[in-house]
Write an enzyme that holds these catalytic residues in place. Structure first.
Site, PDB file in Angstrom:
ATOM      1  N   CYS A 100       0.834  -1.196   0.000  1.00 29.35           N
ATOM      2  CA  CYS A 100       0.000   0.000   0.000  1.00 29.35           C
ATOM      3  C   CYS A 100       0.877   1.258   0.000  1.00 29.35           C
ATOM      4  O   CYS A 100       0.583   2.238  -0.683  1.00 29.35           O
ATOM      5  CB  CYS A 100      -0.916  -0.017   1.219  1.00 29.35           C
ATOM      6  SG  CYS A 100      -2.004   1.399   1.299  1.00 29.35           S
ATOM      7  N   CYS A 200      -4.443  -2.161   5.532  1.00 28.02           N
ATOM      8  CA  CYS A 200      -4.178  -0.756   5.295  1.00 28.02           C
ATOM      9  C   CYS A 200      -5.413  -0.086   4.685  1.00 28.02           C
ATOM     10  O   CYS A 200      -5.747  -0.315   3.538  1.00 28.02           O
ATOM     11  CB  CYS A 200      -2.991  -0.706   4.340  1.00 28.02           C
ATOM     12  SG  CYS A 200      -2.607   0.879   3.719  1.00 28.02           S
TER      13      CYS A 200
END
Length: 395
Positions: A100, A200
């Protein structure tokens, strides 16, 4: 006045980071990343991204900075979620947080910020950026955060020099209690907010539920391999070369069902990862059972009793050239070169003494001590002193 666009996540860390940047005289703009639409896979009926974006907006109002939301859910699905499914299908264990950062926050998000005229992008990560002169050029360092308990440099282990050049980490010099104290003094809505758990930005996701969207449950067997199994008795000591030795130390044991006994059933080998203890649902053993390996093709989980089971322990790992990354490109090893470093194979693990060996096909890391549950697909990261200089996907 330099313009900084900060990723305001609705948590305390990015809130305080935004405040500190403003104090330092930057023009600060808060941007909330919406990375997920599907609420069917969050644990409870709360909607985490909605709560978080509201908190981020309240913080921006309080600090007197402009605020907007950007929808990156399409890119997140393509670059993170699809990759995760693909990796789990192969029987590997990906790290979505590292991805991410590399793919979303410091790529897609960073490009949006630069298009909006930002000089820098900032986040609430507990790490620091250093700058050194290297043959007349500026080289950027990714340094561990001052708070050893919260250091998040590992999550940024895939960043490039280009990305670091445009990044700021305002809270890297602070500890978590200091950050909370600043937030409390400012009376920010996020001051007491718990740290987010789960993937995330998706929120509190139950991984099996999430994976079941694409990887269908399929019943298989759990096979317990005893510590005394003779595959562990044979220890090779003579090697033709250093590379031969490293290949041996990092090898994957090829388990067979007849080497142990069937102790239970599971709903899909791809939902499990090496070193996992919870979720096996097998009782009555002297010591707890740990996953020592999974075979996704045959849908078999191999398990062993106790933390010290030889099936969990290894001294070396390998990273292919395709999945090898140097944050400090100037320190890249050439074939046959070695380097003494400290390394970790997961977040929050203590740094361990290790040696890097560069070979034609990639890089070996040999640890001084045995490492537990080295999982394919996770990231190994290596450091010189407090500086993270490189990383790669465990092969």
């Amino acid at each position: 006045m330099k313009r900084v666009i900060i990723g305001l996540s609705g948590g305390v860390d990015s809130s305080v980071a935004a405040y500190l940047l403003k104090e330092q005289g930057y023009e600060v703009i808060g941007l909330f990343m919406k990375n997920w639409h599907d609420d069917s896979v969050t644990i409870s009926n709360e909607c985490p991204w909605l709560d978080d974006s509201n908190d981020a907006m309240l913080v921006a109002e309080k600090l007197g900075i402009p605020f907007q939301t950007v929808d990156l859910s399409e890119q997140y699905k393509e670059r993170i979620v699809d990759y995760m499914f693909h990796e789990y299908k192969k029987g590997r264990t990906p790290n979505p947080d590292v991805l991410c950062n590399r793919e979303i926050k410091f790529d897609v998000f960073m490009n949006i910020a630069l298009e909006l005229g930002a000089d820098y992008v900032a986040t609430g990560h507990y790490c620091r950026k250093g700058t050194i002169q290297n043959e007349g050029q500026e080289t950027y360092q990714l340094l561990a955060g001052v708070d050893g308990n919260k250091d998040q440099s590992y999550f940024l282990c895939q960043l490039s020099q280009k990305q670091l050049a445009k990044s700021l980490f305002p809270i890297g010099e602070l500890t978590k209690p200091e950050v909370r104290e600043i937030a409390a003094k400012l009376d920010l809505v996020t001051a007491e907010k718990k740290d987010s758990q789960g993937l995330c930005f998706i929120g509190k996701v139950k991984l099996p539920d999430f994976l079941q969207q694409q990887l269908k449950p399929k019943e298989g067997i759990i096979v317990e391999i005893p510590k005394e199994q003779e595959i562990y008795n044979y220890v090779k000591t003579e090697f033709e070369s250093e590379e031969d030795k490293l290949r041996y130390l990092s090898r994957k044991v090829d388990y067979k069902i007849d080497q142990g006994k069937i102790v239970g059933k599971h709903q899909g080998a791809h939902y499990f990862t090496k070193g996992q203890r919870k979720g096996l649902g097998v009782g009555g053993t002297v010591e707890p059972l740990f996953v020592i390996d999974t075979n996704v093709n045959e849908n078999v989980i191999y398990a062993g009793q106790g933390k010290e089971h030889p099936g969990l322990l290894k001294r070396a790992l390998f990273i292919t050239n395709e999945e090898l990354h140097w944050v400090r490109e100037d320190l890249t090893l050439k074939v046959d070169e070695t380097m003494q470093v400290q390394a970790r194979i997961r977040y929050r693990q203590q740094l361990e003494n290790a040696t890097l060996y560069k070979v034609d096909s990639g890089l070996y890391i040999e640890f001084e001590n045995f490492q537990s549950a080295i999982a394919e697909g996770q990231f190994a990261a290596w450091y010189l002193n407090k500086e993270l200089i490189g990383s790669g996907v465990i092969s």
